[in-house]
Design an enzyme around this catalytic site. Structure first.
Site, mmCIF file in Angstrom:
data_model
loop_
_atom_site.group_PDB
_atom_site.id
_atom_site.type_symbol
_atom_site.label_atom_id
_atom_site.label_comp_id
_atom_site.label_asym_id
_atom_site.label_seq_id
_atom_site.Cartn_x
_atom_site.Cartn_y
_atom_site.Cartn_z
ATOM 1 N N ASP A 11 0.529 -0.733 -0.178
ATOM 2 C CA ASP A 11 0.047 0.142 -0.151
ATOM 3 C C ASP A 11 0.885 1.002 -0.156
ATOM 4 O OD1 ASP A 11 -1.027 0.842 3.264
ATOM 5 O OD2 ASP A 11 0.544 -0.236 2.524
ATOM 6 N N ASP A 16 6.592 1.147 1.402
ATOM 7 C CA ASP A 16 6.229 0.356 0.691
ATOM 8 C C ASP A 16 7.440 0.294 -0.674
ATOM 9 O OD1 ASP A 16 4.096 1.195 2.233
ATOM 10 O OD2 ASP A 16 3.374 -1.111 2.093
ATOM 11 N N PHE A 169 -0.830 -0.143 12.674
ATOM 12 C CA PHE A 169 -1.603 0.337 11.299
ATOM 13 C C PHE A 169 -1.874 -1.328 10.548
ATOM 14 C CE2 PHE A 169 -3.250 2.955 8.849
ATOM 15 C CZ PHE A 169 -2.972 2.808 6.939
ATOM 16 N N ASN A 170 -1.269 -2.149 9.296
ATOM 17 C CA ASN A 170 -1.640 -2.412 8.649
ATOM 18 C C ASN A 170 -2.501 -3.831 9.307
ATOM 19 O OD1 ASN A 170 0.505 -1.646 6.359
ATOM 20 N ND2 ASN A 170 1.745 -2.521 7.482
ATOM 21 N N HIS A 243 9.655 0.581 8.157
ATOM 22 C CA HIS A 243 8.750 -1.033 8.238
ATOM 23 C C HIS A 243 9.134 -1.849 6.660
ATOM 24 C CE1 HIS A 243 7.207 2.143 11.493
ATOM 25 N NE2 HIS A 243 6.460 2.616 10.914
ATOM 26 N N ASP A 244 8.522 -1.094 6.063
ATOM 27 C CA ASP A 244 8.423 -2.516 4.985
ATOM 28 C C ASP A 244 9.563 -3.469 4.119
ATOM 29 O OD1 ASP A 244 5.467 -0.479 4.039
ATOM 30 O OD2 ASP A 244 5.215 -2.073 5.548
HETATM 31 O O1 RIB Z 1 2.574 0.155 10.761
HETATM 32 C C1 RIB Z 1 3.678 0.490 9.944
HETATM 33 C C2 RIB Z 1 3.093 0.016 8.340
HETATM 34 O O2 RIB Z 1 1.961 0.049 8.023
HETATM 35 C C3 RIB Z 1 3.562 0.143 7.097
HETATM 36 O O3 RIB Z 1 3.591 -0.973 6.601
HETATM 37 C C4 RIB Z 1 3.091 1.374 6.422
HETATM 38 O O4 RIB Z 1 3.622 1.544 5.460
HETATM 39 C C5 RIB Z 1 1.588 1.124 6.684
HETATM 40 O O5 RIB Z 1 1.529 0.492 5.651
HETATM 41 CA CA CA Z 2 2.726 -0.621 3.759
#
Ligand code: RIB
Ligand code: CA
Length: 315
Positions: A11, A16, A169-170, A243-244
């Site tokens: 996303d 990402d 979040f994800n 993160h990703d």
């Molecule tokens: O919490 C971090 C995640 O949520 C990452 O994947 C960021 O891109 C959002 O999608």
């Molecule tokens: Ca992401």
């Protein structure tokens, strides 16, 4: 060595985007069969456009990019423009990408690809809400035979939540999808905030990336500079958590991470803790050990890997 076949479900989102660059930097190690996009940080029409922009920047206009689910399985969509900017990839100038959007829906692509793949030959890398992958599994569970492993970015244990006090979040966006994926029965490596909050894009690291001197590195530095703005204010940390790309980095260099096989369960109903990932790190329950939970990372080694891989791109 035969490259590992992967599908990246994302996303974009700046982080990402960097995960896509990292995956495309190593064609002899990772064969990216396709990129599927999902609503998450920003709505689907932007995440699919952003993914295609990154393929252009990486010189991969041949990449097959698919648009998937525009909302979670059961909940209303939530987004994160306050972190990623209204484009989702603030920090680079938006353009109309040459990389085409495939007509097939991402869920149909995932099902079709896995139905036609040999047993245990495809790795799925979800770096956003897991709606596409969970919907594919629910529609045709037999596709799991072809899945070697799922390497997901999501969840948290000691780090608490980043979108609610108790949820990452994800997983919060689509806890029902995350529950399906984590409990699908195939090997799952779960990369959560406990690791990603340790790989901070400090000014020194962003400068190292900018110093690589090609357009992929320039785009990365630009995106991380913007991304960096928010988190410094919110967390008081020097640099945003990257993160990703940790998912792809684990595949390329698992030695940079510490993991522990244990149970991860998702809260799918509580109003207060919806999306919470209960990680049974100390095995205090008899719940099945359904994930390999990553809990530590060599942050300097991660950035060394990222800088080295970004340098592989021309231009
Ligand atoms: O919490 C971090 C995640 O949520 C990452 O994947 C960021 O891109 C959002 O999608
Ligand atoms: Ca992401």
């Amino acid at each position: 060595m035969t490259p590992r076949k992967v599908i990246i479900d994302c996303d974009p989102g700046q982080d990402d985007a960097v995960a896509l660059f990292l995956a495309m930097s190593a064609p002899d190690e990772l064969e990216v069969l396709g990129v599927t996009t999902v609503a998450g940080n920003v709505p689907l029409e932007l995440t699919q456009r952003n993914a295609r922009m990154m393929c252009d920047i990486a010189g991969r206009t041949d990449m097959r990019v698919y648009a998937g689910c525009d909302k979670p399985m059961k909940l209303e969509a939530i987004t994160a423009e306050y972190i990623h900017g209204n484009t989702g990839i603030d920090g680079v100038d938006v353009f109309d990408p040459k990389t085409p959007l495939q007509d097939m829906h991402a869920v149909d692509y995932i099902i079709d690809t896995l139905r036609n793949a040999a047993k245990g030959t495809v790795t799925l890398i979800p770096t956003g809400p897991m709606t596409n992958i969970a919907t594919a599994i629910q529609r045709d569970p037999a596709i799991l035979d072809a899945v070697d492993r799922i390497v997901s970015m999501g969840g948290a244990m000691r780090e608490g939540g980043n979108r609610s006090p108790s949820a990452e979040f994800n997983v919060l966006v689509d806890p029902h999808a995350a529950d399906i994926v984590y409990n699908c029965g195939r090997p799952v490596t779960a990369v959560g905030l406990d690791v990603t909050h340790k790989v901070l894009s400090t000014r020194e690291r962003v400068a190292r990336i900018r110093g690589v001197g090609n357009k992929v590195a320039e785009a990365t530095a630009g995106m991380l500079s913007f991304f960096h703005r928010y988190d410094t204010k919110k967390y008081g940390s020097e640099g945003a958590p990257l993160h990703d790309p940790c998912t792809v980095a684990w595949l390329l260099r698992p030695d940079l991470f510490e993991t522990r096989v244990c149970n991860l369960s998702v809260e799918t109903s509580s109003e207060l803790t919806l999306g919470h990932t209960a990680v049974d790190f100390w095995h205090v329950t008899d719940r099945p050990h359904n994930v390999e939970w990553t809990y530590a990372v060599d942050a300097e080694g991660f950035y060394d890997l990222l800088v080295e891989r970004l340098a592989r791109f021309g231009g």
